[in-house]
Write an enzyme that holds these catalytic residues in place. Structure first.
Site, PDB file in Angstrom:
ATOM      1  N   ALA A   1       0.794  -1.242   0.000  1.00 28.06           N
ATOM      2  CA  ALA A   1       0.000   0.000   0.000  1.00 28.06           C
ATOM      3  C   ALA A   1       0.818   1.280   0.000  1.00 28.06           C
ATOM      4  O   ALA A   1       0.245   2.361   0.023  1.00 28.06           O
ATOM      5  CB  ALA A   1      -0.893   0.001   1.244  1.00 28.06           C
ATOM      6  N   SER A   2       2.136   1.181  -0.013  1.00 28.66           N
ATOM      7  CA  SER A   2       2.921   2.386   0.291  1.00 28.66           C
ATOM      8  C   SER A   2       3.453   3.147  -0.912  1.00 28.66           C
ATOM      9  O   SER A   2       3.883   4.300  -0.760  1.00 28.66           O
ATOM     10  CB  SER A   2       4.097   1.988   1.199  1.00 28.66           C
TER      11      SER A   2
ATOM     12  N   TYR B   1       0.706  -7.017 -16.102  1.00 24.27           N
ATOM     13  CA  TYR B   1       1.164  -6.198 -17.223  1.00 24.27           C
ATOM     14  C   TYR B   1       1.327  -7.091 -18.452  1.00 24.27           C
ATOM     15  O   TYR B   1       1.657  -8.264 -18.328  1.00 24.27           O
ATOM     16  CB  TYR B   1       2.501  -5.504 -16.878  1.00 24.27           C
TER      17      TYR B   1
ATOM     18  N   TYR C   1       9.717  -9.370 -20.869  1.00 26.31           N
ATOM     19  CA  TYR C   1       8.606  -9.223 -19.919  1.00 26.31           C
ATOM     20  C   TYR C   1       7.587 -10.356 -20.071  1.00 26.31           C
ATOM     21  O   TYR C   1       7.673 -11.374 -19.400  1.00 26.31           O
ATOM     22  CB  TYR C   1       7.943  -7.823 -19.991  1.00 26.31           C
TER      23      TYR C   1
ATOM     24  N   LYS D   1       3.189 -13.746 -14.030  1.00 24.82           N
ATOM     25  CA  LYS D   1       1.924 -13.038 -14.269  1.00 24.82           C
ATOM     26  C   LYS D   1       0.853 -14.011 -14.794  1.00 24.82           C
ATOM     27  O   LYS D   1      -0.318 -13.877 -14.453  1.00 24.82           O
ATOM     28  CB  LYS D   1       2.121 -11.867 -15.239  1.00 24.82           C
TER      29      LYS D   1
ATOM     30  N   THR E   1       7.903   3.199 -11.705  1.00 24.98           N
ATOM     31  CA  THR E   1       7.818   2.923 -10.266  1.00 24.98           C
ATOM     32  C   THR E   1       9.149   2.277  -9.887  1.00 24.98           C
ATOM     33  O   THR E   1       9.971   1.968 -10.768  1.00 24.98           O
ATOM     34  CB  THR E   1       6.680   1.927  -9.905  1.00 24.98           C
TER      35      THR E   1
END
Ligand code: NAI
Length: 396
Positions: free
Chosen positions: A48-49, A224, A234, A243, A274
């Site tokens: 959550a941060s 993603y 990816y 994923k 991010t």
């Protein structure tokens, strides 16, 4: 103390409390301008941060007045040593939420462990009774399995062949070719163990067995896909396998929640800067070009815009559209044909010399430093700041 950015490769070792606070307040303002009537009311956010998880917490709290419990793994400050950014973000969020009369408490520790799960369960029972939404937004390079004690490390590697393509060092702006060797041994299984769905399922199983999930409960985890340019490293690489596993887990969760009409979803989100994504080779160059194209077309979004759209136009809308694999898509604008065709065209032209003009390297850099509370408008970085910030609702 005066806090300046200290970078090492794709990480920044310092964070600025005032800059982090500004970022959080800006996200809160954005959500206040987009209220909703039927959003969640009692929400647990794992991870959550920072990034998408923080945006999910803010969207829940300020979109539909939800009580939120946030779980994260952040470094607290020490005298003369700033905390990690997620610490300062969480402090800023809770301070504002409490001022605004919203319930918000946090747990700092390893979400993969039984101890943190039990502590969270206890807090839910004591304070909320039940939850109607769980957002699973962990991004971690390692996981210690709670039952076996085995420590798994995830890797970001192609499967089968060496992958060679361009990337950019966003600090220097140098565009260069890199080769990534294919994975070997247990790399795929290890990456699935860290970033796949097992831990998400464990959270749900525990909370379900203790009867703290409400009727019509929803849970969402983030995935993603991305373009063919990045797929070797990816979506078709080790992380893509994880994923796949995460996406399959959503269906298992829905199955296991039938009696309470609960639903598990995966939302495929847009590529954004991010801490997690800056560690993936090739992605920084792709994002620099993508940002340029999406900004020019007026369809660029950050984490908060993405999650607001996910909640209001997908998860809590009347009619939830899923793709043919049963996933929610908020990467729809990133994946638009016109956007991808333009990015591909620019990719062929991208060099150290051309990138500052044809790409949004500047935007990438600003977003990167913003993650740590630097380069944020309205913050006086020459001013002394107290690094020893407290998260008011942190559980010990
Ligand atoms: P992030 O690095 O900003 O956030 C990760 C969060 O996980 C932080 O709150 C951190 O404290 C927490 N965390 C890490 N290890 C933990 C542990 N052991 N225990 C408790 N908390 C822990 O990452 P970001 O980018 O927001 O990623 C969240 C999810 O979104 C990931 O599943 C990622 O794959 C996915 N995603 C990311 C995209 C991107 O471009 N950044 C695009 C689409 C999906």
């Amino acid at each position: 103390m005066i806090i300046e950015p200290k970078t090492r490769g794709f990480i920044c070792l310092t964070a600025h409390p005032k800059g982090c606070e500004q970022n959080v307040l800006k996200q809160i303002e954005y959500i206040k301008s987009k209220p909703t009537t039927n959003g969640p009311k009692k929400v647990l956010v794992i991870g959550a941060s920072t990034g998408f998880g923080l945006a999910s917490r803010i969207t829940s709290a300020y979109g539909s007045n939800a009580s939120t419990i946030g779980v994260f793994f952040e470094k607290p400050p020490k005298e003369g040593r700033p905390a990690s950014p997620g610490w300062y973000n969480s402090a800023a969020f809770e301070n504002q939420a409490h001022k605004d009369g919203l319930y918000a408490k946090s747990i700092n520790g390893d979400a993969f462990s039984n101890e943190i799960k039990d502590q969270t369960l206890k807090l839910i029972k004591e304070d909320l009774g039940e939850i109607d939404m769980l957002v699973y937004s962990l991004a971690s390079p390692v996981r210690t399995h709670p039952n076996t004690g085995k420590r798994y490390k995830s890797v970001l590697k192609p499967i089968g062949d060496t992958f060679t393509n361009n990337t950019v060092d966003f600090h220097t702006g140098e565009v260069k070719e890199i080769s990534i060797e294919p994975c070997s041994g247990d790399d795929i299984d290890n990456t699935i163990a860290v970033m796949g769905g097992e831990d998400w399922q464990m959270w749900i199983d525990l909370l379900k067995s203790e009867n703290v999930l409400s009727k019509d409960f929803k849970t969402v985890a983030y995935s993603y896909i991305g373009p063919s340019l990045t797929e070797a490293v990816y979506r078709k690489g080790t992380i893509g396998r994880a994923k796949d596993d995460l996406e399959a887990t959503a269906f298992k969760i829905t199955e296991s929640l039938k009696d309470i009409n609960g639903k598990g979803y995966v939302s495929v989100n847009k590529a954004l800067v991010t801490q997690a994504s800056s560690a993936i080779p090739v992605i920084p160059l792709y994002i620099s070009l993508l940002y340029k194209v999406m900004k020019e077309k007026g369809i660029h979004e950050g984490c908060i815009e993405q999650i607001e759209r996910l909640f209001n136009e997908r998860l809590y809308a009347e009619d939830l559209q899923l793709d043919e694999q049963g996933r929610i898509r908020v990467d729809d604008w990133e994946m638009r044909d016109d956007v991808q065709a333009k990015v591909l065209e620019l990719w062929q032209e991208a060099t150290t010399e051309t990138l500052p003009t044809i790409g949004d390297l500047e935007g990438y850099k600003i977003d990167f430093f913003n993650l740590f509370g630097f380069d944020v408008e309205g913050v006086d970085y020459d001013k002394d700041v107290d690094e020893m910030v407290v998260i008011p609702g942190l559980q010990s």
